[in-house]
Design a protein around this motif. Sequence first.
Motif, PDB file in Angstrom:
ATOM      1  N   ARG A  22      26.114  47.774  69.215  1.00 12.14           N
ATOM      2  CA  ARG A  22      26.927  46.410  68.675  1.00 12.14           C
ATOM      3  C   ARG A  22      24.798  45.444  70.360  1.00 12.14           C
ATOM      4  O   ARG A  22      24.584  46.639  70.391  1.00 12.14           O
ATOM      5  CB  ARG A  22      27.571  45.551  70.033  1.00 12.14           C
ATOM      6  CG  ARG A  22      28.475  46.048  70.878  1.00 12.14           C
ATOM      7  CD  ARG A  22      27.648  45.591  72.481  1.00 12.14           C
ATOM      8  NE  ARG A  22      27.689  46.319  74.008  1.00 12.14           N
ATOM      9  CZ  ARG A  22      26.904  45.613  75.086  1.00 12.14           C
ATOM     10  NH1 ARG A  22      25.626  45.446  74.596  1.00 12.14           N
ATOM     11  NH2 ARG A  22      27.037  45.688  75.954  1.00 12.14           N
ATOM     12  N   ALA A  24      24.615  41.986  71.969  1.00  8.35           N
ATOM     13  CA  ALA A  24      25.539  41.513  72.708  1.00  8.35           C
ATOM     14  C   ALA A  24      24.678  40.163  74.107  1.00  8.35           C
ATOM     15  O   ALA A  24      24.969  40.335  74.989  1.00  8.35           O
ATOM     16  CB  ALA A  24      26.734  42.151  74.037  1.00  8.35           C
ATOM     17  N   PRO A  25      24.020  39.530  73.114  1.00  5.76           N
ATOM     18  CA  PRO A  25      23.066  38.398  74.296  1.00  5.76           C
ATOM     19  C   PRO A  25      24.126  37.188  74.475  1.00  5.76           C
ATOM     20  O   PRO A  25      25.280  36.773  73.828  1.00  5.76           O
ATOM     21  CB  PRO A  25      21.832  37.686  72.505  1.00  5.76           C
ATOM     22  CG  PRO A  25      22.981  37.893  71.346  1.00  5.76           C
ATOM     23  CD  PRO A  25      24.105  39.305  72.256  1.00  5.76           C
ATOM     24  N   SER A  26      23.354  36.312  76.262  1.00  7.99           N
ATOM     25  CA  SER A  26      23.831  35.455  76.577  1.00  7.99           C
ATOM     26  C   SER A  26      22.563  34.891  75.771  1.00  7.99           C
ATOM     27  O   SER A  26      21.541  34.957  75.992  1.00  7.99           O
ATOM     28  CB  SER A  26      23.799  35.847  77.911  1.00  7.99           C
ATOM     29  OG  SER A  26      24.639  37.068  78.413  1.00  7.99           O
ATOM     30  N   GLU A  58      27.399  36.227  74.182  1.00  8.52           N
ATOM     31  CA  GLU A  58      28.343  36.353  75.013  1.00  8.52           C
ATOM     32  C   GLU A  58      28.034  34.905  76.384  1.00  8.52           C
ATOM     33  O   GLU A  58      27.346  34.472  77.124  1.00  8.52           O
ATOM     34  CB  GLU A  58      28.019  37.188  76.437  1.00  8.52           C
ATOM     35  CG  GLU A  58      28.173  38.586  75.659  1.00  8.52           C
ATOM     36  CD  GLU A  58      28.593  40.281  76.022  1.00  8.52           C
ATOM     37  OE1 GLU A  58      26.953  39.922  77.713  1.00  8.52           O
ATOM     38  OE2 GLU A  58      29.144  41.113  76.179  1.00  8.52           O
ATOM     39  N   TYR A 185      31.112  38.688  83.741  1.00 11.14           N
ATOM     40  CA  TYR A 185      30.560  39.412  82.469  1.00 11.14           C
ATOM     41  C   TYR A 185      31.548  40.763  82.622  1.00 11.14           C
ATOM     42  O   TYR A 185      31.438  41.317  81.567  1.00 11.14           O
ATOM     43  CB  TYR A 185      28.747  39.056  83.094  1.00 11.14           C
ATOM     44  CG  TYR A 185      28.327  40.544  82.610  1.00 11.14           C
ATOM     45  CD1 TYR A 185      27.857  41.076  81.026  1.00 11.14           C
ATOM     46  CD2 TYR A 185      27.964  41.241  83.399  1.00 11.14           C
ATOM     47  CE1 TYR A 185      27.515  41.978  80.504  1.00 11.14           C
ATOM     48  CE2 TYR A 185      26.891  43.054  82.457  1.00 11.14           C
ATOM     49  CZ  TYR A 185      26.659  43.363  81.157  1.00 11.14           C
ATOM     50  OH  TYR A 185      26.154  44.123  80.883  1.00 11.14           O
ATOM     51  N   VAL A 189      33.016  41.981  79.210  1.00 12.14           N
ATOM     52  CA  VAL A 189      31.887  42.885  78.428  1.00 12.14           C
ATOM     53  C   VAL A 189      32.390  44.365  78.077  1.00 12.14           C
ATOM     54  O   VAL A 189      32.996  44.981  76.563  1.00 12.14           O
ATOM     55  CB  VAL A 189      30.778  42.501  78.879  1.00 12.14           C
ATOM     56  CG1 VAL A 189      30.736  44.538  80.119  1.00 12.14           C
ATOM     57  CG2 VAL A 189      29.618  43.973  78.035  1.00 12.14           C
ATOM     58  N   ARG A 203      21.259  48.825  75.716  1.00 10.22           N
ATOM     59  CA  ARG A 203      21.207  48.000  76.498  1.00 10.22           C
ATOM     60  C   ARG A 203      19.550  48.036  76.302  1.00 10.22           C
ATOM     61  O   ARG A 203      19.260  48.691  77.160  1.00 10.22           O
ATOM     62  CB  ARG A 203      21.927  47.129  76.780  1.00 10.22           C
ATOM     63  CG  ARG A 203      22.647  47.649  77.799  1.00 10.22           C
ATOM     64  CD  ARG A 203      23.785  47.884  78.556  1.00 10.22           C
ATOM     65  NE  ARG A 203      25.089  47.997  80.080  1.00 10.22           N
ATOM     66  CZ  ARG A 203      25.784  47.502  79.901  1.00 10.22           C
ATOM     67  NH1 ARG A 203      26.266  46.644  79.867  1.00 10.22           N
ATOM     68  NH2 ARG A 203      26.554  49.333  81.077  1.00 10.22           N
ATOM     69  N   LEU A 207      20.568  46.248  83.364  1.00  8.05           N
ATOM     70  CA  LEU A 207      22.154  46.725  83.520  1.00  8.05           C
ATOM     71  C   LEU A 207      22.210  47.918  83.628  1.00  8.05           C
ATOM     72  O   LEU A 207      23.621  48.220  83.696  1.00  8.05           O
ATOM     73  CB  LEU A 207      22.581  46.308  81.929  1.00  8.05           C
ATOM     74  CG  LEU A 207      22.333  44.364  81.923  1.00  8.05           C
ATOM     75  CD1 LEU A 207      22.783  44.270  80.457  1.00  8.05           C
ATOM     76  CD2 LEU A 207      23.324  43.926  82.886  1.00  8.05           C
ATOM     77  N   LYS A 244      14.592  34.884  79.749  1.00 11.83           N
ATOM     78  CA  LYS A 244      14.850  33.794  79.816  1.00 11.83           C
ATOM     79  C   LYS A 244      14.301  33.227  80.989  1.00 11.83           C
ATOM     80  O   LYS A 244      14.635  31.864  80.938  1.00 11.83           O
ATOM     81  CB  LYS A 244      16.209  33.679  79.172  1.00 11.83           C
ATOM     82  CG  LYS A 244      16.401  34.698  78.244  1.00 11.83           C
ATOM     83  CD  LYS A 244      18.214  33.777  77.493  1.00 11.83           C
ATOM     84  CE  LYS A 244      18.358  35.433  76.647  1.00 11.83           C
ATOM     85  NZ  LYS A 244      19.533  35.809  76.637  1.00 11.83           N
TER      86      LYS A 244
HETATM   87  N1  GLU Z   1      24.781  39.532  77.841  1.00 14.08           N
HETATM   88  C1  GLU Z   1      24.261  40.195  78.209  1.00 14.08           C
HETATM   89  C2  GLU Z   1      22.905  39.764  78.523  1.00 14.08           C
HETATM   90  O1  GLU Z   1      22.174  39.069  77.383  1.00 14.08           O
HETATM   91  C3  GLU Z   1      23.797  41.652  77.750  1.00 14.08           C
HETATM   92  C4  GLU Z   1      25.329  42.392  78.103  1.00 14.08           C
HETATM   93  C5  GLU Z   1      25.442  43.703  77.424  1.00 14.08           C
HETATM   94  O2  GLU Z   1      24.361  44.389  76.761  1.00 14.08           O
HETATM   95  O3  GLU Z   1      26.666  44.742  78.159  1.00 14.08           O
HETATM   96  O4  GLU Z   1      21.711  39.994  79.002  1.00 14.08           O
END
Ligand code: GLU
Length: 313
Positions: A22, A24-26, A58, A185, A189, A203, A207, A244
């Motif tokens: 996946r 999973a952007p915020s 997200e 988060y 997540v 990712r 993280l 960002k």
């Molecule tokens: N939503 C997070 C972000 O944009 C990424 C979360 C993830 O990949 O676990 O930095």
Amino acid sequence: MATALKYPHMKTITSSGSYVGRFAPSPSGHLHFGSLVTALGSFLQAKSQAGQWLLRIEDIDPPREVTGASDSIMRCLEAHHLFWDDEVVYQSNRYDLYNEKIQYLTEQGLTYHCRCTRAQLTSLKFGQSCACVNQNLSVENSAIRFRHHNIHQHFYDELLGQVDFPEHEIPTQFALKRKDTLFAYQLAVVVDDIQQGITEVARGADLLDATLFQLALYQAFNRPAPKFLHFPVVVTEPGKKLSKQNHACEVNTNDVCTNLINALGFLGLSLTKELKRESAQNILNWAICEWDLNKIPAKTECIDNRIGQADSI
Ligand code: GLU
């Protein structure tokens, strides 16, 4: 179309049928080069195994959200031919599920209410809990935190190998629901990765330490953890992540092929001149065939060194 590019157009990939990845952007900003690298890396990791690649927005932190960012991220992915499988999942539609999971953890005795400030929490030593743990505070003005007994200090990363954290780098507390009542988060997540059947989380390496908390939650939910793979982070100068928050500029969709080539160069693929004459789809097909985790530079690299790859081939 150029014919000089030597690659089997779509190599026959034998699928184990089970890989689910996946992105999973915020939506706290538009897609910048660093997030394009993560999106592309996770896409290639899934597609080179004939797996599924899901998209999850997200959007659980409205104060940090930038209006229109969810849509612009999706349009940008589509422009780069990074098409996701299945419906997009929006975390903002899943608050009932998150509450249900907090309720479950509470029933297991794994939550407590906490009114500590961030500064109070960071002053705690490894393994030390704050005073709130034993105070039975009411939920008003409190964060709901995870009560853990032993946080992991290491895990295996598919790219980096064994990742060990020194004790002083491991924050001892983490929230499931924040004082401002927003879901955290870490909770969302893990709940979603479990629910969507994610087999590997690919990712950015920013993280890495979050993985420790997430592993503790998989254990609490009594579910096997997925594999983890953390890509190098694009930085503007050593130690300064392109993000960002530091106003990284939005990926320009006027030249998607150059963007893809630059991102592939960052991910360690050996670029050839012929690529520049290919369509975005052909570049991706080539990259799926060429994808090799062993070629990815495992260390954080400077964007200035790598972003101009398309110009230098
Ligand atoms: N939503 C997070 C972000 O944009 C990424 C979360 C993830 O990949 O676990 O930095």
